[in-house]
Design an enzyme around this catalytic site. Structure first.
Site, PDB file in Angstrom:
ATOM      1  N   SER A 113     -13.589   5.564 -15.842  1.00 20.09           N
ATOM      2  CA  SER A 113     -14.097   5.695 -16.970  1.00 20.09           C
ATOM      3  C   SER A 113     -15.600   6.250 -16.720  1.00 20.09           C
ATOM      4  CB  SER A 113     -14.279   4.219 -17.642  1.00 20.09           C
ATOM      5  OG  SER A 113     -14.935   4.227 -18.901  1.00 20.09           O
ATOM      6  N   HIS A 114     -16.606   5.352 -17.102  1.00 22.81           N
ATOM      7  CA  HIS A 114     -17.959   5.825 -16.834  1.00 22.81           C
ATOM      8  C   HIS A 114     -18.231   5.891 -15.582  1.00 22.81           C
ATOM      9  CE1 HIS A 114     -18.177   1.658 -16.841  1.00 22.81           C
ATOM     10  NE2 HIS A 114     -19.291   1.723 -16.621  1.00 22.81           N
ATOM     11  N   ASP A 279     -17.694   9.675 -22.299  1.00 20.27           N
ATOM     12  CA  ASP A 279     -17.755   9.271 -21.044  1.00 20.27           C
ATOM     13  C   ASP A 279     -16.437   9.966 -20.232  1.00 20.27           C
ATOM     14  OD1 ASP A 279     -15.927   7.680 -22.184  1.00 20.27           O
ATOM     15  OD2 ASP A 279     -16.247   5.904 -20.700  1.00 20.27           O
ATOM     16  N   ASP A 281     -13.379   8.993 -19.444  1.00 21.00           N
ATOM     17  CA  ASP A 281     -12.117   8.829 -20.157  1.00 21.00           C
ATOM     18  C   ASP A 281     -12.149   9.061 -21.724  1.00 21.00           C
ATOM     19  OD1 ASP A 281     -13.354   6.516 -20.505  1.00 21.00           O
ATOM     20  OD2 ASP A 281     -11.457   5.204 -20.202  1.00 21.00           O
ATOM     21  N   ASP A 283     -13.465   7.393 -24.104  1.00 14.78           N
ATOM     22  CA  ASP A 283     -13.518   6.399 -24.933  1.00 14.78           C
ATOM     23  C   ASP A 283     -14.901   5.818 -25.499  1.00 14.78           C
ATOM     24  OD1 ASP A 283     -14.161   5.322 -22.719  1.00 14.78           O
ATOM     25  OD2 ASP A 283     -12.542   3.471 -22.757  1.00 14.78           O
ATOM     26  N   ARG A 284     -16.053   6.350 -25.021  1.00 12.25           N
ATOM     27  CA  ARG A 284     -17.299   6.067 -25.355  1.00 12.25           C
ATOM     28  C   ARG A 284     -17.948   7.281 -26.070  1.00 12.25           C
ATOM     29  NH1 ARG A 284     -20.511   2.643 -20.818  1.00 12.25           N
ATOM     30  NH2 ARG A 284     -18.819   1.039 -20.080  1.00 12.25           N
ATOM     31  N   LYS A 378     -11.487   2.044 -27.910  1.00 17.37           N
ATOM     32  CA  LYS A 378     -12.633   2.554 -28.386  1.00 17.37           C
ATOM     33  C   LYS A 378     -12.324   3.949 -28.215  1.00 17.37           C
ATOM     34  CE  LYS A 378     -15.325   1.882 -24.050  1.00 17.37           C
ATOM     35  NZ  LYS A 378     -14.480   0.723 -23.270  1.00 17.37           N
TER      36      LYS A 378
HETATM   37  C1  VG1 Z   1     -18.705  -2.300 -19.148  1.00 13.66           C
HETATM   38  C2  VG1 Z   1     -19.220  -2.429 -20.528  1.00 13.66           C
HETATM   39  C3  VG1 Z   1     -18.185  -2.935 -21.635  1.00 13.66           C
HETATM   40  C4  VG1 Z   1     -17.012  -2.013 -21.567  1.00 13.66           C
HETATM   41  C5  VG1 Z   1     -16.306  -1.869 -20.129  1.00 13.66           C
HETATM   42  C6  VG1 Z   1     -15.337  -0.791 -20.088  1.00 13.66           C
HETATM   43  O1  VG1 Z   1     -18.327  -3.530 -18.639  1.00 13.66           O
HETATM   44  O2  VG1 Z   1     -20.164  -3.476 -20.612  1.00 13.66           O
HETATM   45  O3  VG1 Z   1     -18.639  -3.288 -22.997  1.00 13.66           O
HETATM   46  O4  VG1 Z   1     -15.960  -2.452 -22.508  1.00 13.66           O
HETATM   47  O5  VG1 Z   1     -17.419  -1.335 -19.318  1.00 13.66           O
HETATM   48  O6  VG1 Z   1     -15.770   0.372 -20.615  1.00 13.66           O
HETATM   49  P1  VG1 Z   1     -18.879  -4.230 -17.735  1.00 13.66           P
HETATM   50  O7  VG1 Z   1     -18.134  -5.625 -17.440  1.00 13.66           O
HETATM   51  O8  VG1 Z   1     -19.304  -3.519 -16.524  1.00 13.66           O
HETATM   52  O9  VG1 Z   1     -20.173  -4.705 -18.409  1.00 13.66           O
HETATM   53  V1  VG1 Z   1     -15.008   1.973 -20.222  1.00 13.66           V
HETATM   54  O10 VG1 Z   1     -15.506   3.348 -20.911  1.00 13.66           O
HETATM   55  O11 VG1 Z   1     -15.955   1.944 -18.655  1.00 13.66           O
HETATM   56  O12 VG1 Z   1     -13.493   1.691 -19.972  1.00 13.66           O
HETATM   57 CO    CO Z   2     -14.516   4.779 -20.678  1.00 12.97          CO
END
Ligand code: VG1
Ligand code: CO
Length: 545
Positions: A113-114, A279, A281, A283-284, A378
């Site tokens: 993801s991010h 981001d 993948d 979803d953001r 998302k």
């Molecule tokens: C983070 C965010 C959370 C989100 C998760 C996955 O998690 O705070 O809100 O759902 O990333 O997003 P954490 O545990 O690091 O706070 V994604 O777009 O990285 O799959």
């Molecule tokens: Co993501």
């Protein structure tokens, strides 16, 4: 072709976090590391034999290698068919859409993801269930348990040339069918069913200017097809649109800090009317107006307040869910609309049951994630289209829409401070110390603020009754302001402390105070109560959004 059984040994630390298993590429590349986890997924799923799975990833380094391995392991596990995105590309929301559309058994998404990508970056893998959403804790716990005892895995010895990922078509491995599908088609079709494409087309035709920054991650192909080809936005509207294995050294985390290039471009009178980024993948989403940044918490509230302007939500919404650290702006809208508001732990997996039960239509997190019941993830491009449709339907631009929302509901000033790469022991100690202090904090006064509630958030799922504890320490003040502390479950280096700070402001004369200034007193309290500087040696957060 034949199926081989390979002896292996457990790796420690293969516990899925907030969203799947994320580790450095160098860890994933150890022999059997990926295989063990994939076998643990397959062994945790009842009734997988003969069923269809969806498979794809965000195109980051190691994506293709992992896909070829997973295909050969799926064939050995007796999977009936795999739908895989062309070139191995599928965004997280696209996987969710495809699982639902073709009633697949589930899906595997390859993404961190991010988190940054590339040979020195991160890789990740997550499993989604038949509703299209992230596996609930019951399944991720079972997967983790299997990784602790695994002794062997099964894999077909079919050569890589068996499936040409670049070419759409039908293939087989052992008895399993593989279909390489267009990465964008199904998703684009779903978006057309939700939004008023004619109105958005008219908006672009009128000269409305937009910039979408794909951050060299997976949203590019989706945004290009939908915005430029289907909606008539000029070619060049989508920048950094090619998914690259290292994201072109972008950190594909769409916030004002990491998408600095977009923020700079959105400044001044010649700036586009609307800007957006997504981001790794896809979803953001981050949405911005000219010289105007929208916080994700506000975005959710504004979407909810205006949902009836969007064709798919014209009959209203059934309820709104937000993660606990997300600002309470959406709750004010729920109250005005007379629909329920739910508060869940962090992570999209907690929204699935509420969506399946029809209890909520819209969900959101402060971490630049918003979505609806159209899928079970998302959805970045969906959110951008929502804002486009909103601007097309109202004839107003982002700053006006947000300002009018504040005039009506008041403003929830909001900021998240991340302290990254803290030593894990120090981070755990900080949280334990907070936990120990909780009872004694209630009733204590700090300057003009008094702590009314101090607790560690736990959640009982209203649909299946499952309990999730230890989901973040909250300090709730007598005026409704909040400070939340939790440790990230997606990082791959040490620990990341997230501090979420929120303050409600009803007086319009104060709406334009800079956010960090509006929250200054609470920021000092957060540091004092949690002893952040004393324990971590960090006087400032690494990232403040
Ligand atoms: C983070 C965010 C959370 C989100 C998760 C996955 O998690 O705070 O809100 O759902 O990333 O997003 P954490 O545990 O690091 O706070 V994604 O777009 O990285 O799959
Ligand atoms: Co993501």
């Amino acid at each position: 072709m034949s199926i081989k059984t390979i002896a292996t040994q457990p790796f420690s630390g293969q516990a899925p976090g907030t969203s799947g298993l994320r580790k450095k590429v160098t860890i994933f590349k150890q022999s059997n590391y990926l295989e063990n986890f994939v076998q643990a997924i397959f062994d945790s799923l009842d009734g997988l034999s003969g069923k269809t799975l969806v498979l794809g990833g965000d195109g980051r380094y190691y994506n293709r290698v992992a896909i070829q391995t997973i295909l050969r392991m799926a064939a050995a596990a007796g999977v009936g068919k795999v739908l895989v995105g062309q070139c191995g590309i599928l965004s997280t929301p696209a996987v969710s859409c495809i699982i639902r559309k073709y009633q697949a058994f589930g899906g595997i998404i390859l993404s961190a993801s991010h988190n940054p990508g590339g040979p020195d970056g991160d890789f990740g893998i997550k499993y989604n269930i038949s509703n299209g959403g992230p596996a609930p804790e019951k399944i991720t716990d079972a997967i983790y348990a299997k990784t602790q005892t695994i002794q062997e895995y099964k894999i077909s010895d079919a050569p890589e040339s068996q499936v040409d990922l670049n070419t759409i078509g039908h293939y087989t491995i052992e008895n399993m069918a593989v279909e390489v599908i267009d990465s964008v088609d199904d998703y684009a079709e779903l978006m057309q069913q939700i939004f008023d494409f004619d109105k958005i087309r008219t908006l672009f035709a009128s000269g409305f200017k937009m910039r979408f920054d794909g951050m060299s991650a997976v949203s590019g192909p989706y945004a290009k097809r939908i915005l430029e080809q289907m909606l008539g936005a000029p070619v060049g509207t989508v920048v950094n649109s090619e998914p690259l294995e290292d994201f072109g050294h972008h950190h594909p985390d769409p916030n004002p800090v990491n998408a600095a290039e977009l923020i700079a471009h959105m400044s001044g009178k010649d700036a586009p009317d609307f800007g957006a980024a997504s981001d790794g993948d896809a979803d953001r989403n981050m949405v911005v107006g000219r010289d105007f940044v929208v916080t994700p918490s506000d975005s959710l509230a504004i979407m909810a307040a205006n949902a009836q302007l969007i064709p798919a939500y014209r009959n209203g919404i059934s309820g709104i869910a937000r993660s606990m650290p997300t600002s309470m702006a959406a709750d004010l809208v729920a109250k005005a609309l007379n629909v329920p508001a739910y508060e869940t732990p962090t992570g999209w997996k907690f929204f699935g049951n509420l969506l399946d039960a029809g209890k909520v239509t819209l969900c959101g997190e402060e971490s630049y994630g918003t979505g609806s019941d159209h899928i079970r993830e998302k959805d970045g491009v969906w959110a951008v289209l929502f804002w486009l449709n909103l601007q097309a339907a109202t004839g107003k631009l982002v700053p006006q829409i947000v300002n009018e929302h504040w005039q009506r509901f008041g403003r929830n000033f909001y900021s998240r401070h991340d302290y990254e790469a803290i030593d894990s022991t120090v981070a755990k100690g900080l949280m334990a110390n907070l936990q120990d202090k909780l009872a004694g904090l209630i009733g204590r006064q700090f300057n003009s603020y008094t702590i009314a509630t101090a607790d560690n958030f736990s959640y009982t799922d209203p649909v299946d009754g499952s309990l999730s504890t230890n989901q973040g320490v909250r300090l709730i003040f007598s005026d409704g302001s909040r400070i939340v502390f939790r440790l990230s479950g997606t990082g791959t280096e040490g620990a990341t402390l997230r501090v979420y700070i929120e303050k409600y402001e009803a007086n319009p004369n104060n709406f334009n105070v800079p956010t960090q200034q509006a929250l200054a007193e609470l920021i000092v309290i957060a540091n004092e109560v949690a002893e952040i500087a004393a324990r971590t040696g960090m006087n400032q957060p690494t990232v403040a959004t």
